[in-house]
Design an enzyme around this catalytic site. Sequence first.
Site, PDB file in Angstrom:
ATOM      1  N   TRP A  21      -0.694  32.017  14.523  1.00  0.00           N
ATOM      2  CA  TRP A  21       0.121  30.909  15.592  1.00  0.00           C
ATOM      3  C   TRP A  21       0.581  29.644  14.697  1.00  0.00           C
ATOM      4  CZ3 TRP A  21      -0.959  25.885  17.155  1.00  0.00           C
ATOM      5  CH2 TRP A  21      -0.391  25.432  18.046  1.00  0.00           C
ATOM      6  N   HIS A  22      -0.517  29.407  13.797  1.00  0.00           N
ATOM      7  CA  HIS A  22      -0.043  28.033  13.135  1.00  0.00           C
ATOM      8  C   HIS A  22       1.019  28.127  12.148  1.00  0.00           C
ATOM      9  CE1 HIS A  22      -3.845  26.531  14.798  1.00  0.00           C
ATOM     10  NE2 HIS A  22      -3.517  25.449  14.582  1.00  0.00           N
ATOM     11  N   GLY A  23       1.346  29.386  11.483  1.00  0.00           N
ATOM     12  CA  GLY A  23       2.310  29.215  10.608  1.00  0.00           C
ATOM     13  C   GLY A  23       2.704  30.856  10.128  1.00  0.00           C
ATOM     14  N   PHE A  71       4.755  23.915  13.983  1.00  0.00           N
ATOM     15  CA  PHE A  71       4.136  24.757  14.702  1.00  0.00           C
ATOM     16  C   PHE A  71       4.591  25.331  16.169  1.00  0.00           C
ATOM     17  CE2 PHE A  71       0.468  22.767  12.284  1.00  0.00           C
ATOM     18  CZ  PHE A  71       0.667  23.616  11.091  1.00  0.00           C
TER      19      PHE A  71
END
Length: 472
Positions: A324-326, A472
């Site tokens: 999800w963060h990258g 993000f």
Amino acid sequence: MVFSSLEFLFLYLPATLLLYFAVPKEYLQWRNVVLLVTSLIFYGWGEPVYVFLMIATILVDYVFGFLIDKYREAQPKKAKGALVAAVIINLGILGVFKYYDFVVSNLRLIPGLGGLPMLNLELPIGISFYTFQALSYVIDIYRRDARVQKNPATFGVYVTLFPQLIAGPIVRYKDIDEMLRYREESVALFASGIRTFLAGFAKKILLANIAGEIWSAQAAIALGKRTVVGSWLGMIFYAFQIYFDFSGYSDMAIGLGKMFGFRFLENFNYPYIARSITDFWRRWHMSLSTWFREYVYFPLGGSRRSTIVNIRNLFVVWLLTGVWHGASWNYVLWGFYYFVLLVIEKQVLLKKLQNTPAFFQHLYTLFFVLFGWLLFVFEDMSAGVAYLGNMFGVGAAGFASQLDAYNILRLLPFITICVVACTPLPKRLFYRLYENHMWVKVAAYAAGVFALVLGVSYLVNSSYNPFLYFRF
């Protein structure tokens, strides 16, 4: 546009407040229309083309929410099909924009797949945040946790509401359903919103930005010239930066929400005073942790089943948290790192840790959190490995230098302020005095004005004003 910009502070926000409160409060639906239009303008300020993607997301989830509600009782299979379709479309859009090139770039390493095309799409700001909010709506409707929203403009406000649109906190639909239909604005709530916003503004500009500049200077030192002490000092300042940056932005979002009658849940609860990694993740980015717990971890069975199933569930959640963060391998590794730590804690370490002195518990937690930030910040993993080596003397230019000693002495007051600001002490002291002394109330607003003036002066004189979670 970001909250900590001059355009937002002196153009967008005053105009939005003026338009919103020009509509009589008995016409809440029209106030919602004002919020929808101004939020779309806010989002489209820097990326006008992606406003159409936002509108498409609103329409898709509005229609599927309506279908889920229509068929949920009489034809549950159709309702489930509508839910699955909504999830696939939302995650498909997110996947194309955020992960397609990452997946393809790795597939092209396989012989015979080198010709796969790259899209090179710009990542829409905040897409991970508003996608999760849109998914929350259709899931909450399917679970009967909230009522369907029949007014498309009101639903659009939920998806686009500018205070939490691009960086959270991630607001679940069931938590805001009633506020979209009815909310009570008041002078006291508005004043509280101003205080919360200014506190977040001060954290972002006066703490996060300064800490970020120090970290950037340390990270820019050429390989082989960085000392052990300098390397540790740099990571400590990055830890300060990411906390004050993100929590400050969340505070600004919560404060703005109060100005318009919304009460968002807190997103941070002093994570750096945690006594375990488990405790840390109950305190850090709580809206994201809550989302994964409610919509992934619990549906998989949570911790109610066997140890193996529980470990599997944790693995899925932390794989998704990292991704999800990258779209980069360091985020995947970061998620796996916390999965391993949490499994060790839950299965072996936590009970033993609770029997140790509180100081040791804090030290243990901060030590591993700091290494987590090392994984997080370096997308170039070879650079991250080199920096890690410097922290333990491998490839470092000695243990310490005169410049390190000078920097520590010079920055000691700032470090002290950051450490104290990471604890609940200032807030507790403020509210204890605020309730009992009129002069504290006056001083609080004077301090807020001073922080605003000081922060604006910083923005005018400095070009360094990043927001780490924008990507993000």
